[in-house]
Design a protein around this motif. Structure first.
Motif, PDB file in Angstrom:
ATOM      1  N   PHE A   4       1.150  -1.147  -0.418  1.00  0.00           N
ATOM      2  CA  PHE A   4      -0.240  -0.219   0.159  1.00  0.00           C
ATOM      3  C   PHE A   4       0.767   1.403  -0.600  1.00  0.00           C
ATOM      4  N   TYR A   5       1.652   1.223   0.313  1.00  0.00           N
ATOM      5  CA  TYR A   5       2.572   2.598   0.069  1.00  0.00           C
ATOM      6  C   TYR A   5       2.502   3.326  -1.155  1.00  0.00           C
ATOM      7  N   ASN A   6       2.569   2.757  -1.821  1.00  0.00           N
ATOM      8  CA  ASN A   6       2.643   3.729  -3.413  1.00  0.00           C
ATOM      9  C   ASN A   6       1.044   3.360  -3.487  1.00  0.00           C
ATOM     10  N   ALA A   7      -0.060   3.485  -2.712  1.00  0.00           N
ATOM     11  CA  ALA A   7      -1.527   3.217  -3.334  1.00  0.00           C
ATOM     12  C   ALA A   7      -1.566   4.593  -3.052  1.00  0.00           C
ATOM     13  N   ASP A   8      -2.733   5.275  -2.812  1.00  0.00           N
ATOM     14  CA  ASP A   8      -3.453   6.288  -2.398  1.00  0.00           C
ATOM     15  C   ASP A   8      -4.046   6.393  -0.587  1.00  0.00           C
ATOM     16  N   GLY A   9      -3.998   5.288  -0.402  1.00  0.00           N
ATOM     17  CA  GLY A   9      -4.210   5.179   1.173  1.00  0.00           C
ATOM     18  C   GLY A   9      -4.512   3.959   1.421  1.00  0.00           C
ATOM     19  N   LEU A  10      -5.113   3.513   2.600  1.00  0.00           N
ATOM     20  CA  LEU A  10      -5.182   2.255   3.239  1.00  0.00           C
ATOM     21  C   LEU A  10      -6.299   2.153   3.174  1.00  0.00           C
ATOM     22  N   PRO A  11      -7.555   1.032   2.552  1.00  0.00           N
ATOM     23  CA  PRO A  11      -8.198   0.589   3.097  1.00  0.00           C
ATOM     24  C   PRO A  11      -8.825   1.062   4.399  1.00  0.00           C
ATOM     25  N   ASP A  12     -10.529   1.077   4.961  1.00  0.00           N
ATOM     26  CA  ASP A  12     -10.301   1.089   6.582  1.00  0.00           C
ATOM     27  C   ASP A  12      -9.854  -0.145   6.874  1.00  0.00           C
ATOM     28  N   MET A  13     -10.023   0.349   8.312  1.00  0.00           N
ATOM     29  CA  MET A  13      -8.993  -0.641   9.100  1.00  0.00           C
ATOM     30  C   MET A  13     -10.107  -1.678   9.533  1.00  0.00           C
ATOM     31  N   SER A  14     -11.182  -2.288   9.446  1.00  0.00           N
ATOM     32  CA  SER A  14     -11.419  -3.439   9.246  1.00  0.00           C
ATOM     33  C   SER A  14     -11.599  -4.356   7.692  1.00  0.00           C
ATOM     34  N   GLN A  15     -11.640  -3.842   6.844  1.00  0.00           N
ATOM     35  CA  GLN A  15     -11.065  -4.567   5.345  1.00  0.00           C
ATOM     36  C   GLN A  15      -9.700  -4.485   5.282  1.00  0.00           C
ATOM     37  N   LEU A  16      -8.596  -3.668   6.164  1.00  0.00           N
ATOM     38  CA  LEU A  16      -7.437  -3.922   6.043  1.00  0.00           C
ATOM     39  C   LEU A  16      -7.182  -5.098   7.372  1.00  0.00           C
ATOM     40  N   ALA A  17      -7.922  -4.818   8.270  1.00  0.00           N
ATOM     41  CA  ALA A  17      -7.480  -5.673   8.939  1.00  0.00           C
ATOM     42  C   ALA A  17      -8.156  -7.898   8.377  1.00  0.00           C
ATOM     43  N   LYS A  18      -9.306  -8.318   7.103  1.00  0.00           N
ATOM     44  CA  LYS A  18      -9.533  -8.772   6.628  1.00  0.00           C
ATOM     45  C   LYS A  18      -8.404  -9.165   5.909  1.00  0.00           C
ATOM     46  N   LYS A  19      -8.324  -8.316   5.223  1.00  0.00           N
ATOM     47  CA  LYS A  19      -6.753  -8.685   3.774  1.00  0.00           C
ATOM     48  C   LYS A  19      -5.576  -9.082   5.072  1.00  0.00           C
ATOM     49  N   LEU A  20      -5.034  -8.999   6.033  1.00  0.00           N
ATOM     50  CA  LEU A  20      -4.222  -9.271   6.874  1.00  0.00           C
ATOM     51  C   LEU A  20      -4.216 -10.519   7.072  1.00  0.00           C
ATOM     52  N   SER A  21      -5.479 -10.691   7.944  1.00  0.00           N
ATOM     53  CA  SER A  21      -5.817 -12.048   7.725  1.00  0.00           C
ATOM     54  C   SER A  21      -5.583 -13.186   6.990  1.00  0.00           C
ATOM     55  N   LEU A  22      -6.381 -12.390   5.546  1.00  0.00           N
ATOM     56  CA  LEU A  22      -5.984 -13.088   4.777  1.00  0.00           C
ATOM     57  C   LEU A  22      -4.793 -13.620   4.050  1.00  0.00           C
ATOM     58  N   ALA A  23      -4.272 -12.517   4.750  1.00  0.00           N
ATOM     59  CA  ALA A  23      -2.306 -12.867   4.161  1.00  0.00           C
ATOM     60  C   ALA A  23      -1.716 -13.936   4.933  1.00  0.00           C
ATOM     61  N   GLY A  24      -2.400 -14.332   6.126  1.00  0.00           N
ATOM     62  CA  GLY A  24      -1.301 -15.233   6.837  1.00  0.00           C
ATOM     63  C   GLY A  24      -0.779 -14.486   8.708  1.00  0.00           C
ATOM     64  N   PHE A  25      -1.518 -13.454   8.524  1.00  0.00           N
ATOM     65  CA  PHE A  25      -0.364 -12.892  10.248  1.00  0.00           C
ATOM     66  C   PHE A  25      -1.364 -13.126  10.978  1.00  0.00           C
ATOM     67  N   GLU A  26      -1.378 -12.958  11.912  1.00  0.00           N
ATOM     68  CA  GLU A  26      -1.764 -13.517  13.625  1.00  0.00           C
ATOM     69  C   GLU A  26      -2.792 -12.621  14.272  1.00  0.00           C
ATOM     70  N   GLY A  27      -4.253 -12.288  14.799  1.00  0.00           N
ATOM     71  CA  GLY A  27      -4.919 -11.737  14.979  1.00  0.00           C
ATOM     72  C   GLY A  27      -3.698 -10.419  15.871  1.00  0.00           C
ATOM     73  N   GLU A  28      -3.206 -10.786  16.758  1.00  0.00           N
ATOM     74  CA  GLU A  28      -2.440  -9.705  18.131  1.00  0.00           C
ATOM     75  C   GLU A  28      -1.547  -9.260  16.948  1.00  0.00           C
ATOM     76  N   ASP A  29      -0.679  -9.974  15.928  1.00  0.00           N
ATOM     77  CA  ASP A  29      -0.041  -8.889  15.117  1.00  0.00           C
ATOM     78  C   ASP A  29      -0.453  -8.079  14.761  1.00  0.00           C
ATOM     79  N   ILE A  30      -1.540  -8.274  13.860  1.00  0.00           N
ATOM     80  CA  ILE A  30      -3.193  -7.205  13.269  1.00  0.00           C
ATOM     81  C   ILE A  30      -3.240  -5.997  14.043  1.00  0.00           C
ATOM     82  N   HIS A  31      -3.623  -6.812  15.371  1.00  0.00           N
ATOM     83  CA  HIS A  31      -4.409  -5.812  15.912  1.00  0.00           C
ATOM     84  C   HIS A  31      -2.803  -4.908  16.385  1.00  0.00           C
TER      85      HIS A  31
END
Length: 152
Positions: free
Chosen positions: A12-39
């Motif tokens: 996302f660094y070169n994108a216009d911005g990040l998705p909203d936090m709930s969408q971002l949490a879902k994307k991070l979870s789907l990418a395989g990150f743990e809940g605590e790291d996402i939080h």
């Protein structure tokens, strides 16, 4: 959490911005990150949005010269952290205002020794929004310049 931030930087660094936090949490979870790291990463991003840099920018408008750490400040830094802070200062990677912002955020940390990893996170927080070539290189070094770092 640095792995999550590295992923966000790549995606996302070169994108216009990040998705909203709930969408971002879902994307991070789907990418395989743990809940605590996402939080932790989402909390980090929320803190990033709340930083008021205006008072610190005033320090950049005049020449304040050399900044040495007070012995009470040095006492809180691990040896590696003190060396890292010195290298940031010596290479002038951070402006005077950015350096003071990093230090202010460090001293808000709970009592105890401050590590290099924590300084890196705070430096990332301070420079994340600059988006210039030097900052991009520093972010890449902070996130990817470590041995044993695994990307998703």
């Amino acid at each position: 959490m640095l792995e999550v931030l590295a992923y966000l930087f790549e995606q996302f660094y070169n994108a216009d911005g990040l998705p909203d936090m709930s969408q971002l949490a879902k994307k991070l979870s789907l990418a395989g990150f743990e809940g605590e790291d996402i939080h932790d990463a989402l909390t980090w991003l929320s803190e990033l949005k709340q930083i008021d840099v205006a008072p610190y920018k005033l320090l950049d408008s005049s020449e304040f010269g050399f900044r040495s750490l007070h012995p009470m400040e040095l006492e809180r830094l691990s040896e590696d952290a003190a060396i890292f802070m010195h290298s940031l200062d010596a290479t002038r990677i951070l402006s005077a205002g950015e350096r003071e912002l990093v230090l202010d955020r460090l001293w808000r940390e709970p009592e105890g020794e401050v590590t290099v990893e924590r300084i890196k996170l705070i430096v990332l927080m301070v420079i994340w929004q600059k988006r210039d070539a030097l900052t991009n290189l520093l972010i890449e070094e902070l996130l990817f310049g470590r041995e044993g770092f695994a990307l998703h």
